[in-house]
Design an enzyme around this catalytic site. Structure first.
Site, PDB file in Angstrom:
ATOM      1  N   GLY A  14      27.151  42.290  17.047  1.00 14.98           N
ATOM      2  CA  GLY A  14      25.723  41.986  17.109  1.00 14.98           C
ATOM      3  C   GLY A  14      25.295  41.669  18.530  1.00 14.98           C
ATOM      4  O   GLY A  14      26.125  41.452  19.413  1.00 14.98           O
ATOM      5  N   ASP A 123      34.097  37.317  18.081  1.00 12.33           N
ATOM      6  CA  ASP A 123      35.465  37.213  17.581  1.00 12.33           C
ATOM      7  C   ASP A 123      35.948  38.539  16.992  1.00 12.33           C
ATOM      8  O   ASP A 123      37.096  38.928  17.197  1.00 12.33           O
ATOM      9  CB  ASP A 123      35.589  36.084  16.558  1.00 12.33           C
ATOM     10  N   ASP A 153      26.837  32.173  17.982  1.00 15.41           N
ATOM     11  CA  ASP A 153      27.310  31.121  17.074  1.00 15.41           C
ATOM     12  C   ASP A 153      28.166  30.078  17.794  1.00 15.41           C
ATOM     13  O   ASP A 153      28.359  28.976  17.269  1.00 15.41           O
ATOM     14  CB  ASP A 153      28.145  31.730  15.940  1.00 15.41           C
ATOM     15  N   ARG A 198      26.844  32.339  11.074  1.00  8.71           N
ATOM     16  CA  ARG A 198      27.503  32.684   9.809  1.00  8.71           C
ATOM     17  C   ARG A 198      28.140  31.475   9.130  1.00  8.71           C
ATOM     18  O   ARG A 198      27.734  31.064   8.057  1.00  8.71           O
ATOM     19  CB  ARG A 198      28.576  33.751  10.070  1.00  8.71           C
ATOM     20  N   GLU A 268      21.888  30.023   8.709  1.00  4.40           N
ATOM     21  CA  GLU A 268      21.960  31.115   7.732  1.00  4.40           C
ATOM     22  C   GLU A 268      23.254  31.062   6.920  1.00  4.40           C
ATOM     23  O   GLU A 268      23.360  31.706   5.872  1.00  4.40           O
ATOM     24  CB  GLU A 268      21.822  32.479   8.415  1.00  4.40           C
ATOM     25  N   TYR A 325      16.750  37.438  15.389  1.00  2.45           N
ATOM     26  CA  TYR A 325      16.620  38.656  16.197  1.00  2.45           C
ATOM     27  C   TYR A 325      15.820  38.401  17.467  1.00  2.45           C
ATOM     28  O   TYR A 325      16.088  39.003  18.513  1.00  2.45           O
ATOM     29  CB  TYR A 325      15.996  39.782  15.364  1.00  2.45           C
TER      30      TYR A 325
END
EC number: 2.7.1.90
Length: 409
Positions: A14, A123, A153, A198, A268, A325
């Protein structure tokens, strides 16, 4: 010193507010040290590597590489490709039946004359790079793989600070600074700010902290309704902290009754286990990506939290807004550019001594900036909810700190 003749760069996974700047920093540093070293960039990450699709870094690109610091995204393109997921690579037309994607990638690097491969990613990208590095070493390809750690993250073991995370927090705060005024549009408004992350709450917590700094710098006029209390963060929910929905609903109802709105920041990844269990109980399929991760945009945690709280706190309208985003596609801020440049400089130094690894401040070795051995790199580093600034923030907004929750990756 073992000067590389040709190096390759790819970005994958991403987006994060560091990719463009990291590409620029590597090109700038190689050009400063030895402009005779050839540089290519694989188009769309590992996809481009498998297909042999690349850009040559020309003199014009070298001269103007500083422009890349002004932009977000990755000009050379990304993709989510796992080299060890053979079935997915075949399905996407990246390799043929019977081919090993790792061997295809290794052979392409040899064909292109690449001595050093720089991977810029999170990762998954760097574990893919680790797998590739191990394959190259095992089969005596003699290539060096050097990773740069990108993830908003900030959840990569054992790296203290991943590239782009600071900027993402700052941008998420600026996003909500506009959105929050929507509370004016409707009485008893519940605004849910869903932040990416995540299974790690660092970005949600850091975004809330950065947003509160913006509030600290603002002037208020409560006499006409311009009251910080209405703009405040009223709750922060992260995967690593247990949520007592009933107790929080009671507290937030009191906030709603007092200031006519409630603003909550939700990771999220928070509540995902409960949401997935609900979906499976209804016989619904849980969508996953090539790496086996649940597609969080399809699961929609912000909507779930909104539905849980709305009735309990007496909200007349619920607004769910996602900053992910907006934040992740930003150009790097000053702090991240400084971090990116220091990491890129060391990456180039490691290239000259043919030292593989992921560049980062090693938490297991006194936070020294070094090439961290690939086998030690893994995702899923949880946010420490006992971090002093987080504890202070919760106290400042009147939220009790929940018990620690072990999160799975």
């Amino acid at each position: 010193m073992n000067k590389p003749k040709k190096v390759a760069i790819l970005t994958a996974g991403g987006l994060a507010p560091c990719l463009s700047s990291a590409i620029g920093s590597l090109i700038e540093r190689y050009t400063e040290i030895d402009p005779s070293i050839e540089i290519i960039c694989y188009r769309s990450g590992y996809k481009g590597l498998l297909l042999g699709d690349s850009y040559a870094v020309t003199p014009k690109i070298r001269e103007n590489a500083a422009l890349l610091h002004k932009f977000g995204g990755s000009p050379i393109g990304n993709s989510r490709v796992k080299l060890t997921n053979v079935k997915d690579c075949i399905k996407r037309g990246l390799v043929q039946e019977g081919q090993d994607p790792q061997k295809v990638a290794a052979d392409q690097l040899v064909k292109d004359g690449v001595d050093v491969l720089h991977t810029i990613g999170g990762d998954d990208t760097n574990t893919a790079a680790a797998d590739l590095a191990a394959f190259l070493a095992k089969n005596d390809y003699g290539l060096t793989v050097i990773g740069l750690p990108k993830t908003i993250d900030n959840d990569v073991f054992p790296i203290k600070q991943s590239l782009g995370a600071w900027t993402a927090a700052e941008q998420g705060a600026q996003y909500f600074q506009n959105v929050v005024a929507e509370y004016n549009a409707n009485p008893r408004m519940l605004i849910v700010h869903e932040v990416m992350g995540r299974n790690c709450g660092w970005l949600t917590a850091a975004t809330a902290m950065e947003y509160r700094k913006l509030l600290d710098r603002s002037e208020w006029l409560p006499e006409i309704g311009l009251d910080r209390a209405a703009y405040e963060v009223h709750g922060v929910f992260v995967p690593e902290m247990e949520i007592d929905l009933a107790a929080e609903a009671k507290r937030l109802r009191e906030v709603m009754d007092k200031v006519d709105c409630v603003n909550i920041f939700v990771s999220e990844g928070a509540g995902v286990d409960a949401i997935v269990a609900e979906m499976q109980a209804k016989g619904q399929e849980v969508p996953r990506d090539a790496f086996g991760h649940i597609k969080l945009d399809a699961v929609n945690p912000g909507k779930w939290f909104g539905e849980q709280f709305a009735e309990m706190i007496g909200a007349e309208k619920t607004l769910i807004q996602k900053s992910g985003y907006f934040a992740r596609a930003s150009a790097s801020n000053v702090d991240d550019i400084r971090l990116i440049k220091s990491c890129a400089d060391l990456a180039v130094e490691c290239a000259f001594r043919r030292e593989s690894g992921v560049i980062g401040h090693d938490e297991d070795n006194g936070n020294v900036l070094r090439a961290i051995e690939f086998p030690r790199i893994k995702g899923g580093k949880p946010f420490d909810i006992d971090t002093p600034w987080f504890v202070q923030m919760l106290a400042g907004i009147g939220q009790s700190k929940g018990a620690r929750v072990e999160v799975s990756h």
